[in-house]
Design a protein around this motif. Sequence first.
Motif, PDB file in Angstrom:
ATOM      1  N   ASP A 130      -0.928 178.323 -82.815  1.00 59.42           N
ATOM      2  CA  ASP A 130      -1.679 178.885 -83.835  1.00 59.42           C
ATOM      3  C   ASP A 130      -0.817 180.044 -84.453  1.00 59.42           C
ATOM      4  O   ASP A 130       0.362 180.707 -83.748  1.00 59.42           O
ATOM      5  CB  ASP A 130      -2.888 179.265 -83.553  1.00 59.42           C
ATOM      6  CG  ASP A 130      -3.274 180.525 -82.785  1.00 59.42           C
ATOM      7  OD1 ASP A 130      -2.250 181.201 -82.732  1.00 59.42           O
ATOM      8  OD2 ASP A 130      -4.216 180.509 -82.251  1.00 59.42           O
ATOM      9  N   ALA A 131      -0.812 180.697 -85.479  1.00 58.67           N
ATOM     10  CA  ALA A 131      -0.054 181.629 -86.281  1.00 58.67           C
ATOM     11  C   ALA A 131       0.204 182.833 -85.463  1.00 58.67           C
ATOM     12  O   ALA A 131       1.255 183.628 -85.235  1.00 58.67           O
ATOM     13  CB  ALA A 131      -0.413 181.941 -87.551  1.00 58.67           C
ATOM     14  N   ALA A 132      -1.091 183.245 -84.871  1.00 55.64           N
ATOM     15  CA  ALA A 132      -1.025 184.390 -84.162  1.00 55.64           C
ATOM     16  C   ALA A 132      -0.154 184.390 -82.952  1.00 55.64           C
ATOM     17  O   ALA A 132       0.610 185.229 -82.538  1.00 55.64           O
ATOM     18  CB  ALA A 132      -2.223 184.887 -83.650  1.00 55.64           C
ATOM     19  N   ARG A 134       2.421 181.978 -82.364  1.00 53.98           N
ATOM     20  CA  ARG A 134       3.636 181.799 -82.967  1.00 53.98           C
ATOM     21  C   ARG A 134       4.355 183.152 -83.168  1.00 53.98           C
ATOM     22  O   ARG A 134       5.597 183.353 -83.005  1.00 53.98           O
ATOM     23  CB  ARG A 134       3.683 180.841 -83.959  1.00 53.98           C
ATOM     24  CG  ARG A 134       5.233 180.361 -84.281  1.00 53.98           C
ATOM     25  CD  ARG A 134       5.085 178.803 -84.994  1.00 53.98           C
ATOM     26  NE  ARG A 134       3.939 178.911 -86.138  1.00 53.98           N
ATOM     27  CZ  ARG A 134       3.069 177.938 -86.093  1.00 53.98           C
ATOM     28  NH1 ARG A 134       3.073 176.924 -85.183  1.00 53.98           N
ATOM     29  NH2 ARG A 134       2.002 177.940 -87.194  1.00 53.98           N
ATOM     30  N   ALA A 135       3.617 184.043 -83.830  1.00 52.40           N
ATOM     31  CA  ALA A 135       4.252 185.439 -84.221  1.00 52.40           C
ATOM     32  C   ALA A 135       4.515 186.186 -82.876  1.00 52.40           C
ATOM     33  O   ALA A 135       5.377 187.280 -82.881  1.00 52.40           O
ATOM     34  CB  ALA A 135       3.127 186.340 -84.862  1.00 52.40           C
TER      35      ALA A 135
ATOM     36  N   ALA B 135       0.135 192.169 -86.752  1.00 55.29           N
ATOM     37  CA  ALA B 135      -0.363 190.840 -86.369  1.00 55.29           C
ATOM     38  C   ALA B 135      -1.344 190.911 -84.800  1.00 55.29           C
ATOM     39  O   ALA B 135      -2.109 190.099 -84.437  1.00 55.29           O
ATOM     40  CB  ALA B 135       0.631 189.651 -86.275  1.00 55.29           C
TER      41      ALA B 135
END
Lengths: 210, 210
Positions: A130-132, A134-135, B135
């Motif tokens: 998910d984006a979190a 991946r960041a 984030a």
Amino acid sequence: MAGDPLILHEDPVSGNCYKIRLTAAHAGTALERRGYDIRAGETRTPRFLAEINPNGRIPVLQIGTRFLPESNAACWYLAEQAPEAGLIPTDGFARADALRWMFFEQYQHEPNIATLRFWRLGPGGEAGLDAARRAQLPAKRSGGAAALALMEAQLARQAFLLPQGFSLADIVLYAYTHVAEEAGFALADYPAVRAWLARVAARPGHVPMA
Amino acid sequence: MAGDPLILHEDPVSGNCYKIRLTAAHAGTALERRGYDIRAGETRTPRFLAEINPNGRIPVLQIGTRFLPESNAACWYLAEQAPEAGLIPTDGFARADALRWMFFEQYQHEPNIATLRFWRLGPGGEAGLDAARRAQLPAKRSGGAAALALMEAQLARQAFLLPQGFSLADIVLYAYTHVAEEAGFALADYPAVRAWLARVAARPGHVPMA
């Protein structure tokens, strides 16, 4: 107490669990094993939280009716109970120096290398994150590389992490370093680490992860 | 060696450095102090990396001509050298149990609570964080809250983290817990933790952070 049965509550794919089995093998200590699947949530059930570990994590080393979470604490316990194995130095500075590498392992090595490996081995691999998560990849990659570089510099100078020779510090750091390729790190970039991995694996009493 | 001069290389605002000073105070051990400003990069200079710590971090406890990084390893060293202070239990399980809380501190507590505090106390505060750090805020907030909840459950049942009473585990976890409000956590939500903070601060030999 001496003679209390020892039970390792574990997930067999976890390096944190493997390091306890590797310590027990070097200490000549028998462990009973109980398996849980982390990804299936088996360490977050009400029963696990009530009976094994309120923190919902494995490994936990059960000693009779007492429970010891935190992998490196469990390794320390087993190593101290088997002084003849010589896994913990007797000199005070060297003992603290072993702990220095063990705290480094939990603070800088495991959260980067073990976490990246866990994510990559999961369903969908890195592309499925998910984006979190991946960041977080760049920071985890650079943090893991920095941890391996620190080990490389130390192991270019001496055969094992402590100048005194093989110790619990080597066992603890072997666990996730030897599978760092599964986390996306190229061990070819760390020749002294690779030579050390081979030396650790060649020790009498060594057992593989699988 | 006994009698070696002890020098703490530190940043006075760091809880990881404070916990070493607090351990030394309870152990009755004198420490010389050398200050560095982390935010100004003073622990990343070529000279610091070559002479003090190749990992570019503080605290480092210097013992004569030897250097010991990792705050909890330094605390362990000082506590072991002063057995009369009774900071490390003599029973093997209890000693491993103290290490269990110390590894928990470095794995689940410090990376969330200390990091949030460091970010919030920095120039621009939370609003000035870059996107990558912003984030990470939700995960760090929930991780820090989970760490405090685990301590709350333990301290609702007993006066200190170990059933044996005050130990090095309390010292190590006091350091960043007592400034958790600066990290954005409301200690009013953790009454047993607050009562424990007061008990730790009331111990003979206690010294404040500032």
